[in-house]
Motif scaffolding. Structure first.
Motif, PDB file in Angstrom:
ATOM      1  N   LYS A 269      10.811  -4.787 -24.391  1.00 24.45           N
ATOM      2  CA  LYS A 269       9.847  -3.675 -24.435  1.00 24.45           C
ATOM      3  C   LYS A 269      10.370  -2.536 -25.300  1.00 24.45           C
ATOM      4  O   LYS A 269       9.602  -1.894 -26.034  1.00 24.45           O
ATOM      5  CB  LYS A 269       9.524  -3.191 -23.020  1.00 24.45           C
ATOM      6  N   ASN A 270      11.687  -2.284 -25.243  1.00 22.48           N
ATOM      7  CA  ASN A 270      12.279  -1.266 -26.111  1.00 22.48           C
ATOM      8  C   ASN A 270      12.250  -1.711 -27.572  1.00 22.48           C
ATOM      9  O   ASN A 270      12.081  -0.889 -28.482  1.00 22.48           O
ATOM     10  CB  ASN A 270      13.712  -0.957 -25.678  1.00 22.48           C
ATOM     11  N   CYS A 271      12.407  -3.010 -27.792  1.00 22.25           N
ATOM     12  CA  CYS A 271      12.291  -3.542 -29.155  1.00 22.25           C
ATOM     13  C   CYS A 271      10.861  -3.368 -29.669  1.00 22.25           C
ATOM     14  O   CYS A 271      10.645  -3.034 -30.845  1.00 22.25           O
ATOM     15  CB  CYS A 271      12.670  -5.021 -29.180  1.00 22.25           C
ATOM     16  N   LYS A 272       9.891  -3.581 -28.805  1.00 22.09           N
ATOM     17  CA  LYS A 272       8.487  -3.428 -29.188  1.00 22.09           C
ATOM     18  C   LYS A 272       8.190  -1.987 -29.606  1.00 22.09           C
ATOM     19  O   LYS A 272       7.443  -1.746 -30.564  1.00 22.09           O
ATOM     20  CB  LYS A 272       7.588  -3.842 -28.028  1.00 22.09           C
ATOM     21  N   LYS A 273       8.804  -1.026 -28.909  1.00 26.01           N
ATOM     22  CA  LYS A 273       8.617   0.385 -29.255  1.00 26.01           C
ATOM     23  C   LYS A 273       9.261   0.719 -30.605  1.00 26.01           C
ATOM     24  O   LYS A 273       8.841   1.662 -31.282  1.00 26.01           O
ATOM     25  CB  LYS A 273       9.227   1.281 -28.170  1.00 26.01           C
ATOM     26  N   ALA A 274      10.272  -0.049 -30.981  1.00 29.90           N
ATOM     27  CA  ALA A 274      11.032   0.250 -32.201  1.00 29.90           C
ATOM     28  C   ALA A 274      10.357  -0.253 -33.468  1.00 29.90           C
ATOM     29  O   ALA A 274      10.702   0.174 -34.568  1.00 29.90           O
ATOM     30  CB  ALA A 274      12.438  -0.339 -32.093  1.00 29.90           C
ATOM     31  N   ILE A 275       9.407  -1.167 -33.336  1.00 32.36           N
ATOM     32  CA  ILE A 275       8.762  -1.762 -34.511  1.00 32.36           C
ATOM     33  C   ILE A 275       7.306  -1.336 -34.612  1.00 32.36           C
ATOM     34  O   ILE A 275       6.700  -0.882 -33.635  1.00 32.36           O
ATOM     35  CB  ILE A 275       8.840  -3.304 -34.470  1.00 32.36           C
ATOM     36  N   ARG A 276       6.735  -1.496 -35.813  1.00 35.03           N
ATOM     37  CA  ARG A 276       5.311  -1.224 -35.995  1.00 35.03           C
ATOM     38  C   ARG A 276       4.491  -2.319 -35.328  1.00 35.03           C
ATOM     39  O   ARG A 276       4.760  -3.503 -35.485  1.00 35.03           O
ATOM     40  CB  ARG A 276       4.973  -1.173 -37.482  1.00 35.03           C
ATOM     41  N   GLU A 277       3.489  -1.902 -34.570  1.00 34.07           N
ATOM     42  CA  GLU A 277       2.707  -2.877 -33.820  1.00 34.07           C
ATOM     43  C   GLU A 277       1.904  -3.797 -34.724  1.00 34.07           C
ATOM     44  O   GLU A 277       1.664  -4.957 -34.402  1.00 34.07           O
ATOM     45  CB  GLU A 277       1.764  -2.156 -32.849  1.00 34.07           C
ATOM     46  N   ASP A 278       1.510  -3.286 -35.909  1.00 30.18           N
ATOM     47  CA  ASP A 278       0.663  -4.102 -36.780  1.00 30.18           C
ATOM     48  C   ASP A 278       1.455  -5.082 -37.649  1.00 30.18           C
ATOM     49  O   ASP A 278       0.976  -6.166 -37.977  1.00 30.18           O
ATOM     50  CB  ASP A 278      -0.212  -3.203 -37.663  1.00 30.18           C
ATOM     51  N   LYS A 279       2.702  -4.705 -38.036  1.00 32.19           N
ATOM     52  CA  LYS A 279       3.467  -5.553 -38.957  1.00 32.19           C
ATOM     53  C   LYS A 279       4.851  -5.940 -38.433  1.00 32.19           C
ATOM     54  O   LYS A 279       5.520  -6.765 -39.044  1.00 32.19           O
ATOM     55  CB  LYS A 279       3.628  -4.843 -40.303  1.00 32.19           C
ATOM     56  N   GLY A 280       5.260  -5.318 -37.348  1.00 29.54           N
ATOM     57  CA  GLY A 280       6.613  -5.559 -36.860  1.00 29.54           C
ATOM     58  C   GLY A 280       6.775  -6.905 -36.167  1.00 29.54           C
ATOM     59  O   GLY A 280       5.802  -7.551 -35.777  1.00 29.54           O
ATOM     60  N   LYS A 281       8.018  -7.308 -36.026  1.00 30.87           N
ATOM     61  CA  LYS A 281       8.314  -8.550 -35.321  1.00 30.87           C
ATOM     62  C   LYS A 281       9.719  -8.497 -34.749  1.00 30.87           C
ATOM     63  O   LYS A 281      10.568  -7.718 -35.190  1.00 30.87           O
ATOM     64  CB  LYS A 281       8.165  -9.755 -36.243  1.00 30.87           C
ATOM     65  N   GLU A 348      10.435 -16.373 -33.367  1.00 33.69           N
ATOM     66  CA  GLU A 348       9.785 -15.242 -34.041  1.00 33.69           C
ATOM     67  C   GLU A 348       8.650 -14.761 -33.150  1.00 33.69           C
ATOM     68  O   GLU A 348       7.718 -15.509 -32.873  1.00 33.69           O
ATOM     69  CB  GLU A 348       9.256 -15.718 -35.394  1.00 33.69           C
ATOM     70  N   ALA A 349       8.714 -13.508 -32.662  1.00 32.60           N
ATOM     71  CA  ALA A 349       7.739 -13.000 -31.696  1.00 32.60           C
ATOM     72  C   ALA A 349       7.011 -11.788 -32.259  1.00 32.60           C
ATOM     73  O   ALA A 349       7.602 -10.919 -32.912  1.00 32.60           O
ATOM     74  CB  ALA A 349       8.438 -12.629 -30.392  1.00 32.60           C
ATOM     75  N   TYR A 350       5.688 -11.723 -31.977  1.00 33.12           N
ATOM     76  CA  TYR A 350       4.831 -10.666 -32.512  1.00 33.12           C
ATOM     77  C   TYR A 350       4.117  -9.938 -31.367  1.00 33.12           C
ATOM     78  O   TYR A 350       3.675 -10.582 -30.411  1.00 33.12           O
ATOM     79  CB  TYR A 350       3.793 -11.246 -33.456  1.00 33.12           C
ATOM     80  N   PRO A 351       3.954  -8.612 -31.506  1.00 32.54           N
ATOM     81  CA  PRO A 351       3.254  -7.854 -30.459  1.00 32.54           C
ATOM     82  C   PRO A 351       1.736  -8.020 -30.519  1.00 32.54           C
ATOM     83  O   PRO A 351       1.039  -7.627 -29.580  1.00 32.54           O
ATOM     84  CB  PRO A 351       3.667  -6.406 -30.730  1.00 32.54           C
ATOM     85  N   LEU A 352       1.216  -8.555 -31.610  1.00 38.25           N
ATOM     86  CA  LEU A 352      -0.223  -8.772 -31.740  1.00 38.25           C
ATOM     87  C   LEU A 352      -0.511 -10.223 -32.126  1.00 38.25           C
ATOM     88  O   LEU A 352       0.309 -10.881 -32.740  1.00 38.25           O
ATOM     89  CB  LEU A 352      -0.810  -7.850 -32.830  1.00 38.25           C
TER      90      LEU A 352
END
Length: 352
Positions: A269-281, A348-352
């Motif tokens: 969850k902290n990693c998710k906050k650190a990356i862009r939701e649209d392009k991050g991974k 490889e995991a993506y938030p969207l």
């Protein structure tokens, strides 16, 4: 001999074999401590036992008969090769194999530090508490030492160095395969933070291959304070349970297996906050257990799963279904697994 009798005899042989498997590790450790692979490598070819003992600079009175018995077992295990001269009077020559070449100190893929770390008395002691953990829960390392491994490395600089060297060498061993298998994945990244990156060896290897990446090595302050400088890499000390430095992507190699599902979800969850939701991974390099797998490293994955009981506070290796469940709970509904020519796979995991 009847079939049942033959099976019972094989069963007895198996129990004897596994009962004394530790002897293989101890013999291998002794060879590394004596630097035998390095001695043979520097010599440029196979050597006799007398030549090997003559090269033991820190052994004023080496016992050649003991060494002969250790080398005899290691030859049987294909760690070293034995070359017997055609004439009966010649001495046996001992050479390297593809296995012992992984123990050369000047090699980029040297597993000797990991071997010495895992066979250190401090890290061996918790293995004696596995049955205690089954009976009463808790953590084996704490039962053996009264504190967890992270507290102990913080208190003991020598153990901390041993641990960091062990982690660094496994990183180098895996990174060649990971960098090759994940070429397209790294090419699209501008900034990358390696969470739990130790002294920065892993992120340094990535940046060397992909110099356009701005590398961030993130680990506990007492770890990064010992880290050397790496071109293109910034060291940041902190706690991944509180926050992760922002970047295009987060990389975690052999980290989440140290922690329970609950702790992994916090980290992710902290990693998710650190990356862009649209392009991050998030890029996770870990074992993906295959219960029926027969690959080169599938068996090793199950041994490491028990290692997690011995050394970690709730850590474990996971199957693909367990990874999927973990990622979903942390807010990563989409993932992709890429297998490599090493013991680790890329998730490889993506938030969207």
């Amino acid at each position: 001999m009847g079939e049942e009798e033959a099976l019972m005899l094989q069963g007895q042989a198996d129990i004897w074999k596994y009962m004394f498997h530790f002897a293989d590790s101890m013999a291998l450790k002794s060879a590394v401590e004596l630097r035998i692979p390095d001695i043979i490598h520097r010599h440029g070819g196979p050597m006799t036992l007398s030549q090997i003992t003559a090269s033991l600079s820190d052994a004023p009175s080496p016992h050649i008969a003991y060494l002969a018995r250790i080398m005899r077992l290691l030859v049987r295990r294909n760690i070293f090769a034995a070359h017997h001269p055609s004439d009966n009077g010649g001495d046996t020559l001992y050479g390297l194999t593809h296995s012992s070449r992984w123990l050369l100190s000047d090699s980029a893929v040297n597993l000797a530090p990991m071997l010495l770390m895992e066979n250190h008395p401090t890290l061996l002691a918790p293995w004696h508490y596995l049955s205690h953990c089954v009976r009463e829960g808790g953590f084996a390392f704490n039962k053996a030492h009264g504190r967890d491994i992270w507290e102990m490395t913080l208190e003991n600089p020598e153990l901390n160095k041993l641990f960091n060297n062990g982690m660094a060498c496994t990183g180098r061993a895996a990174m060649m395969a990971i960098v090759s298998a994940y070429k397209e994945g790294f090419e699209s990244i501008v900034s990358l933070v390696d969470v739990g990156g130790g002294t920065g060896g892993t992120i340094s290897e990535i940046v060397k291959t992909y110099p356009h990446i701005k590398g961030i090595n993130f680990d506990l302050p007492h770890v990064v304070v010992t880290a050397p400088e790496h071109d293109g890499v910034t060291h940041i000390g902190g706690d991944m349970f509180h926050s992760v430095p922002p970047a295009d992507a987060v990389f975690m190699k052999w980290l989440l297996h140290d922690w329970s599902d609950k702790d992994c979800i916090k980290i992710l969850k902290n990693c998710k906050k650190a990356i862009r939701e649209d392009k991050g991974k998030v890029i996770i390099a870990e074992f993906v257990l295959k219960p029926e797998g027969k690959g080169l490293f599938d068996d090793t994955g199950f041994v490491f799963d028990l290692l997690m009981i011995a050394h970690c506070s709730g850590g474990k290796e996971r199957t693909e279904s367990e990874w999927k469940n973990l990622l979903n709970q942390a807010g990563f509904p989409r993932y992709h697994i890429i297998h490599t020519h090493s013991f680790l796979s890329i998730i490889e995991a993506y938030p969207l």
